[in-house]
Design a protein around this motif. Structure first.
Motif, PDB file in Angstrom:
ATOM      1  N   UNK A  53       9.241  40.446 -17.623  1.00 38.33           N
ATOM      2  CA  UNK A  53      10.280  39.427 -17.622  1.00 38.33           C
ATOM      3  C   UNK A  53       9.717  38.105 -18.130  1.00 38.33           C
ATOM      4  N   UNK A  54      10.164  37.696 -19.306  1.00 43.93           N
ATOM      5  CA  UNK A  54       9.702  36.453 -19.926  1.00 43.93           C
ATOM      6  C   UNK A  54      10.585  35.302 -19.469  1.00 43.93           C
ATOM      7  N   UNK A  55       9.944  34.173 -19.175  1.00 46.98           N
ATOM      8  CA  UNK A  55      10.739  33.004 -18.792  1.00 46.98           C
ATOM      9  C   UNK A  55      10.678  31.944 -19.873  1.00 46.98           C
ATOM     10  N   UNK A  56      11.779  31.202 -19.965  1.00 44.64           N
ATOM     11  CA  UNK A  56      11.867  30.133 -20.956  1.00 44.64           C
ATOM     12  C   UNK A  56      11.730  28.765 -20.310  1.00 44.64           C
ATOM     13  N   UNK A  57      12.032  28.713 -19.015  1.00 44.81           N
ATOM     14  CA  UNK A  57      11.891  27.437 -18.311  1.00 44.81           C
ATOM     15  C   UNK A  57      11.656  27.714 -16.834  1.00 44.81           C
ATOM     16  N   UNK A  60      -1.373  20.402   6.091  1.00 38.13           N
ATOM     17  CA  UNK A  60      -1.174  21.209   4.887  1.00 38.13           C
ATOM     18  C   UNK A  60      -0.657  22.613   5.184  1.00 38.13           C
ATOM     19  N   UNK A  61      -0.813  23.090   6.400  1.00 31.80           N
ATOM     20  CA  UNK A  61      -0.315  24.410   6.770  1.00 31.80           C
ATOM     21  C   UNK A  61       1.201  24.504   6.782  1.00 31.80           C
ATOM     22  N   UNK A  62       1.870  23.360   6.791  1.00 30.59           N
ATOM     23  CA  UNK A  62       3.340  23.340   6.803  1.00 30.59           C
ATOM     24  C   UNK A  62       3.930  23.048   5.425  1.00 30.59           C
ATOM     25  N   UNK A  63       3.082  22.986   4.425  1.00 31.29           N
ATOM     26  CA  UNK A  63       3.540  22.713   3.054  1.00 31.29           C
ATOM     27  C   UNK A  63       4.163  23.983   2.477  1.00 31.29           C
ATOM     28  N   UNK A  64       5.355  23.858   1.919  1.00 36.91           N
ATOM     29  CA  UNK A  64       6.062  24.996   1.340  1.00 36.91           C
ATOM     30  C   UNK A  64       6.778  24.533   0.076  1.00 36.91           C
ATOM     31  N   UNK A  65       6.573  25.285  -1.008  1.00 35.28           N
ATOM     32  CA  UNK A  65       7.181  24.955  -2.292  1.00 35.28           C
ATOM     33  C   UNK A  65       7.826  26.203  -2.897  1.00 35.28           C
ATOM     34  N   UNK A  66       8.591  25.987  -3.941  1.00 32.74           N
ATOM     35  CA  UNK A  66       9.161  27.107  -4.695  1.00 32.74           C
ATOM     36  C   UNK A  66       9.086  26.763  -6.172  1.00 32.74           C
ATOM     37  N   UNK A  67       8.915  27.798  -6.977  1.00 33.10           N
ATOM     38  CA  UNK A  67       9.031  27.646  -8.422  1.00 33.10           C
ATOM     39  C   UNK A  67      10.122  28.614  -8.851  1.00 33.10           C
ATOM     40  N   UNK A  68      11.147  28.067  -9.475  1.00 32.69           N
ATOM     41  CA  UNK A  68      12.271  28.862  -9.949  1.00 32.69           C
ATOM     42  C   UNK A  68      12.056  29.151 -11.432  1.00 32.69           C
ATOM     43  N   UNK A  69      11.978  30.439 -11.761  1.00 32.77           N
ATOM     44  CA  UNK A  69      11.761  30.871 -13.140  1.00 32.77           C
ATOM     45  C   UNK A  69      13.085  31.390 -13.705  1.00 32.77           C
ATOM     46  N   UNK A  70      13.408  31.004 -14.946  1.00 34.26           N
ATOM     47  CA  UNK A  70      14.639  31.437 -15.609  1.00 34.26           C
ATOM     48  C   UNK A  70      14.259  32.239 -16.849  1.00 34.26           C
ATOM     49  N   UNK A  71      14.760  33.471 -16.917  1.00 36.39           N
ATOM     50  CA  UNK A  71      14.343  34.398 -17.971  1.00 36.39           C
ATOM     51  C   UNK A  71      14.967  34.067 -19.314  1.00 36.39           C
ATOM     52  N   UNK A  72      14.366  34.656 -20.335  1.00 36.05           N
ATOM     53  CA  UNK A  72      15.004  34.681 -21.645  1.00 36.05           C
ATOM     54  C   UNK A  72      16.245  35.557 -21.506  1.00 36.05           C
ATOM     55  N   UNK A  73      17.221  35.417 -22.411  1.00 34.76           N
ATOM     56  CA  UNK A  73      18.403  36.283 -22.336  1.00 34.76           C
ATOM     57  C   UNK A  73      18.025  37.762 -22.446  1.00 34.76           C
ATOM     58  N   UNK A  74      18.692  38.558 -21.637  1.00 37.76           N
ATOM     59  CA  UNK A  74      18.489  40.005 -21.612  1.00 37.76           C
ATOM     60  C   UNK A  74      19.835  40.695 -21.791  1.00 37.76           C
ATOM     61  N   UNK A  75      19.805  41.874 -22.380  1.00 36.96           N
ATOM     62  CA  UNK A  75      21.012  42.697 -22.394  1.00 36.96           C
ATOM     63  C   UNK A  75      20.966  43.583 -21.160  1.00 36.96           C
ATOM     64  N   UNK A  76      22.047  43.560 -20.426  1.00 35.25           N
ATOM     65  CA  UNK A  76      22.188  44.356 -19.213  1.00 35.25           C
ATOM     66  C   UNK A  76      23.017  45.575 -19.576  1.00 35.25           C
ATOM     67  N   UNK A  77      22.356  46.711 -19.651  1.00 35.73           N
ATOM     68  CA  UNK A  77      23.022  47.936 -20.092  1.00 35.73           C
ATOM     69  C   UNK A  77      23.741  48.649 -18.963  1.00 35.73           C
ATOM     70  N   UNK A  78      23.112  48.686 -17.768  1.00 35.96           N
ATOM     71  CA  UNK A  78      23.697  49.458 -16.679  1.00 35.96           C
ATOM     72  C   UNK A  78      22.990  49.080 -15.383  1.00 35.96           C
TER      73      UNK A  78
END
Length: 174
Positions: free
Chosen positions: A94-98, A111-129
């Motif tokens: 899965x390739x991401x563009x941003x 620092x034990x309470x530090x929590x982050x997220x990185x949201x990855x958005x893929x390149x367009x894909x064709x969804x066949x099924x």
């Protein structure tokens, strides 16, 4: 029916329990950067948590962006492939563009309470099924060029992986 074009999003949550070395580096550097940048919005040190800081200093919302710069080099190490998401044969595909960095929670003294997220958005894909919990997808750009056989990936739906967007179908040629 022609395949639909979609964009997938994966939200990678990283905290003190994250076992991978890459995750630990992201967590440590983002915490260090948060402590430094938070001084702009908390000069007297009266707020202990990121949540308190946001509540009392609305401009602290910029910390998502300011701290996000500290993880850019780590994201480049991924070479455009979304971490943790593999196809049915165990390969990263899965390739991401941003991506978008997000501070979830933090304690400026623990620092034990530090929590982050990185949201990855893929390149367009064709969804066949959809086959049980799997999406059958292919690279949208390759499908447009292919005259015959199209290579696909079978990807299991899992927590934090979602269809982010449906793209409108191209108008039919007349």
């Amino acid at each position: 029916m022609p395949p639909r074009t979609i964009t997938l999003a994966y939200r990678k949550v990283i905290d003190a329990n994250s076992p991978k070395p890459w995750d630990k580096l992201v967590l440590a550097d983002s915490y260090r950067e948060l402590r430094m940048q938070a001084q702009l919005y908390n000069p007297g040190g009266q707020y202990r948590t990121f949540g308190e800081l946001l509540h009392h200093v609305p401009a602290a919302e910029r910390l998502h962006f300011l701290v996000g710069g500290s993880v850019g080099g780590y994201v480049q190490q991924l070479k455009g492939l979304v971490p943790d998401i593999v196809n049915n044969v165990g390969r990263y595909f899965l390739k991401f563009t941003r991506y978008q960095f997000e501070l979830i929670n933090s304690d400026l003294h623990d620092p034990g309470k530090h929590q982050v997220a990185i949201n990855f958005y893929s390149e367009p894909l064709h969804w066949h099924d959809t086959i049980a919990p799997y999406l059958l997808v292919s690279d949208a750009a390759v499908l447009a060029e292919a005259g015959g056989e199209v290579l696909t990936h079978l990807c299991q739906l899992q927590p934090y992986l979602t269809i982010h967007a449906l793209h409108p179908a191209a108008p039919a040629a007349s």
